[in-house]
Design a protein around this motif. Structure first.
Motif, PDB file in Angstrom:
ATOM      1  N   PRO A   1      -2.074  76.688   5.695  1.00 35.71           N
ATOM      2  CA  PRO A   1      -2.313  76.797   7.134  1.00 35.71           C
ATOM      3  C   PRO A   1      -1.027  76.519   7.912  1.00 35.71           C
ATOM      4  N   VAL A   2      -0.690  77.412   8.833  1.00 39.06           N
ATOM      5  CA  VAL A   2       0.503  77.245   9.666  1.00 39.06           C
ATOM      6  C   VAL A   2       0.028  76.970  11.084  1.00 39.06           C
ATOM      7  N   GLY A   3       0.525  75.897  11.670  1.00 39.43           N
ATOM      8  CA  GLY A   3       0.164  75.556  13.038  1.00 39.43           C
ATOM      9  C   GLY A   3      -1.115  74.767  13.152  1.00 39.43           C
ATOM     10  N   ALA A   4      -1.694  74.358  12.048  1.00 41.16           N
ATOM     11  CA  ALA A   4      -2.935  73.578  12.068  1.00 41.16           C
ATOM     12  C   ALA A   4      -2.604  72.091  12.039  1.00 41.16           C
ATOM     13  N   ASN A   5      -3.481  71.283  12.615  1.00 37.72           N
ATOM     14  CA  ASN A   5      -3.336  69.830  12.534  1.00 37.72           C
ATOM     15  C   ASN A   5      -3.805  69.409  11.141  1.00 37.72           C
ATOM     16  N   ILE A   6      -2.861  69.130  10.279  1.00 35.87           N
ATOM     17  CA  ILE A   6      -3.152  68.888   8.874  1.00 35.87           C
ATOM     18  C   ILE A   6      -3.824  67.534   8.647  1.00 35.87           C
ATOM     19  N   ASN A   7      -3.888  66.704   9.692  1.00 37.11           N
ATOM     20  CA  ASN A   7      -4.564  65.412   9.565  1.00 37.11           C
ATOM     21  C   ASN A   7      -6.068  65.523   9.801  1.00 37.11           C
ATOM     22  N   ARG A   8      -6.560  66.718  10.105  1.00 40.27           N
ATOM     23  CA  ARG A   8      -7.991  66.930  10.308  1.00 40.27           C
ATOM     24  C   ARG A   8      -8.651  67.338   8.994  1.00 40.27           C
ATOM     25  N   VAL A   9      -9.861  66.852   8.791  1.00 40.83           N
ATOM     26  CA  VAL A   9     -10.601  67.117   7.555  1.00 40.83           C
ATOM     27  C   VAL A   9     -10.801  68.607   7.344  1.00 40.83           C
ATOM     28  N   ASP A  10     -11.169  69.341   8.402  1.00 42.01           N
ATOM     29  CA  ASP A  10     -11.495  70.751   8.216  1.00 42.01           C
ATOM     30  C   ASP A  10     -10.301  71.593   7.782  1.00 42.01           C
ATOM     31  N   ASN A  11      -9.086  71.130   8.000  1.00 47.92           N
ATOM     32  CA  ASN A  11      -7.919  71.880   7.539  1.00 47.92           C
ATOM     33  C   ASN A  11      -7.618  71.648   6.063  1.00 47.92           C
ATOM     34  N   TRP A  12      -8.303  70.707   5.441  1.00 49.48           N
ATOM     35  CA  TRP A  12      -8.203  70.484   3.992  1.00 49.48           C
ATOM     36  C   TRP A  12      -9.417  71.060   3.271  1.00 49.48           C
ATOM     37  N   ASN A  13     -10.367  71.583   4.028  1.00 45.44           N
ATOM     38  CA  ASN A  13     -11.570  72.153   3.396  1.00 45.44           C
ATOM     39  C   ASN A  13     -11.233  73.278   2.435  1.00 45.44           C
ATOM     40  N   LYS A  14     -10.185  74.059   2.740  1.00 43.10           N
ATOM     41  CA  LYS A  14      -9.819  75.165   1.849  1.00 43.10           C
ATOM     42  C   LYS A  14      -9.460  74.638   0.464  1.00 43.10           C
ATOM     43  N   VAL A  15      -8.722  73.541   0.418  1.00 43.50           N
ATOM     44  CA  VAL A  15      -8.351  72.955  -0.878  1.00 43.50           C
ATOM     45  C   VAL A  15      -9.587  72.436  -1.588  1.00 43.50           C
ATOM     46  N   ILE A  16     -10.404  71.697  -0.856  1.00 41.74           N
ATOM     47  CA  ILE A  16     -11.606  71.114  -1.456  1.00 41.74           C
ATOM     48  C   ILE A  16     -12.553  72.216  -1.925  1.00 41.74           C
ATOM     49  N   GLN A  17     -12.733  73.248  -1.106  1.00 47.01           N
ATOM     50  CA  GLN A  17     -13.611  74.355  -1.484  1.00 47.01           C
ATOM     51  C   GLN A  17     -13.061  75.121  -2.683  1.00 47.01           C
ATOM     52  N   SER A  18     -11.738  75.226  -2.783  1.00 47.57           N
ATOM     53  CA  SER A  18     -11.142  75.898  -3.944  1.00 47.57           C
ATOM     54  C   SER A  18     -11.495  75.158  -5.225  1.00 47.57           C
ATOM     55  N   PHE A  19     -11.382  73.828  -5.187  1.00 48.16           N
ATOM     56  CA  PHE A  19     -11.747  73.044  -6.362  1.00 48.16           C
ATOM     57  C   PHE A  19     -13.221  73.258  -6.699  1.00 48.16           C
ATOM     58  N   ASP A  20     -14.080  73.153  -5.672  1.00 48.25           N
ATOM     59  CA  ASP A  20     -15.515  73.321  -5.897  1.00 48.25           C
ATOM     60  C   ASP A  20     -15.831  74.706  -6.450  1.00 48.25           C
ATOM     61  N   LYS A  21     -15.179  75.746  -5.877  1.00 46.43           N
ATOM     62  CA  LYS A  21     -15.446  77.121  -6.313  1.00 46.43           C
ATOM     63  C   LYS A  21     -15.075  77.317  -7.779  1.00 46.43           C
ATOM     64  N   PHE A  22     -13.889  76.842  -8.162  1.00 43.03           N
ATOM     65  CA  PHE A  22     -13.458  77.011  -9.545  1.00 43.03           C
ATOM     66  C   PHE A  22     -14.336  76.220 -10.502  1.00 43.03           C
ATOM     67  N   LEU A  23     -14.673  74.998 -10.116  1.00 44.87           N
ATOM     68  CA  LEU A  23     -15.472  74.169 -11.009  1.00 44.87           C
ATOM     69  C   LEU A  23     -16.889  74.712 -11.178  1.00 44.87           C
ATOM     70  N   SER A  24     -17.470  75.259 -10.093  1.00 45.36           N
ATOM     71  CA  SER A  24     -18.853  75.715 -10.191  1.00 45.36           C
ATOM     72  C   SER A  24     -18.981  77.095 -10.826  1.00 45.36           C
ATOM     73  N   SER A  25     -17.894  77.865 -10.869  1.00 43.54           N
ATOM     74  CA  SER A  25     -17.994  79.235 -11.383  1.00 43.54           C
ATOM     75  C   SER A  25     -17.798  79.332 -12.895  1.00 43.54           C
ATOM     76  N   TRP A  26     -17.475  78.248 -13.557  1.00 46.83           N
ATOM     77  CA  TRP A  26     -17.244  78.311 -14.994  1.00 46.83           C
ATOM     78  C   TRP A  26     -18.536  78.445 -15.767  1.00 46.83           C
ATOM     79  N   LYS A  27     -18.444  79.140 -16.834  1.00 45.07           N
ATOM     80  CA  LYS A  27     -19.552  79.221 -17.770  1.00 45.07           C
ATOM     81  C   LYS A  27     -19.421  78.030 -18.711  1.00 45.07           C
ATOM     82  N   VAL A  28     -20.038  76.918 -18.337  1.00 45.09           N
ATOM     83  CA  VAL A  28     -19.847  75.653 -19.041  1.00 45.09           C
ATOM     84  C   VAL A  28     -20.180  75.760 -20.516  1.00 45.09           C
ATOM     85  N   ASN A  29     -21.177  76.518 -20.854  1.00 47.93           N
ATOM     86  CA  ASN A  29     -21.580  76.611 -22.254  1.00 47.93           C
ATOM     87  C   ASN A  29     -20.560  77.350 -23.109  1.00 47.93           C
ATOM     88  N   LEU A  30     -19.716  78.170 -22.502  1.00 48.16           N
ATOM     89  CA  LEU A  30     -18.777  78.978 -23.268  1.00 48.16           C
ATOM     90  C   LEU A  30     -17.418  78.311 -23.459  1.00 48.16           C
TER      91      LEU A  30
END
Length: 187
Positions: free
Chosen positions: A123-152
């Motif tokens: 993010p360019v020009g965003a207030n990086i001290n706000r929670v919502d500007n870190w949501n992209k990072v947090i959501q990326s972790f969640d997306k990758f972790l939840s999309s795995w085929k755990v059994n495989l």
């Protein structure tokens, strides 16, 4: 990099990152003998994106020099060579109203944009001290972790994948921004 005006000490730091690294692998939980990687930077590594921009800028300047000296002549393609893809370009105004940006965007054929915006995933020009500007990072972790085929994937494979994702996404952000405590506690 020295040609582009970077300090000698900074250049030495970058060289040290590239040539002094050593690694080992875990086999059945035990580390192997250490070895030096022979293929340079890992794609997606935190330093690779920044060095790519520097290398491309240096290459651009070097090519401009040889063209200006007449040593190299470029090939003309079509009716004027390479052109901007206006559908993928945005017009951003600094110190002007958004209405003026919209008017210029109509003239140029670009889409109007405003702060904050995303460049190379940051993010360019965003207030990086706000929670919502870190949501992209947090959501990326969640997306990758939840999309795995755990059994495989084996337990070791999952651990390796988690470390890889946390290193490439998280370190990229924290190499540019100071991570607030609330994000650190979430991760």
């Amino acid at each position: 990099m020295s040609f582009m005006g970077f300090d000698h000490k900074w250049i030495q730091w970058i060289k040290a990152c590239l040539v002094s690294s050593i690694t080992s692998t875990l086999i059945n939980g035990s580390p192997t003998k250490e070895f030096s990687p022979q293929r340079g930077l890992r794609q997606g590594g935190p330093l690779s994106r920044f060095l790519f921009i520097l290398v491309m800028e240096g290459m651009h300047v070097a090519i401009e020099d040889v063209v200006n000296q007449g040593v190299f002549r470029g090939a003309l393609i079509g009716d004027g060579g390479l052109k901007l893809n206006l559908q993928k370009s945005n017009l951003l105004g600094i110190g002007v109203s958004f209405q003026q940006v919209e008017e210029m965007a109509i003239i140029t054929g670009c889409a109007p944009a405003s702060l904050p915006f995303s460049y190379l995933g940051l993010p360019v020009g965003a207030n990086i001290n706000r929670v919502d500007n870190w949501n992209k990072v947090i959501q990326s972790f969640d997306k990758f972790l939840s999309s795995w085929k755990v059994n495989l994937i084996s337990v070791g494979g999952r651990l390796t994948l988690i470390k890889s994702i946390f290193n490439s996404i998280g370190i990229y952000y924290i190499s540019v921004f100071k991570m607030p405590d609330f994000v650190n506690s979430y991760l």
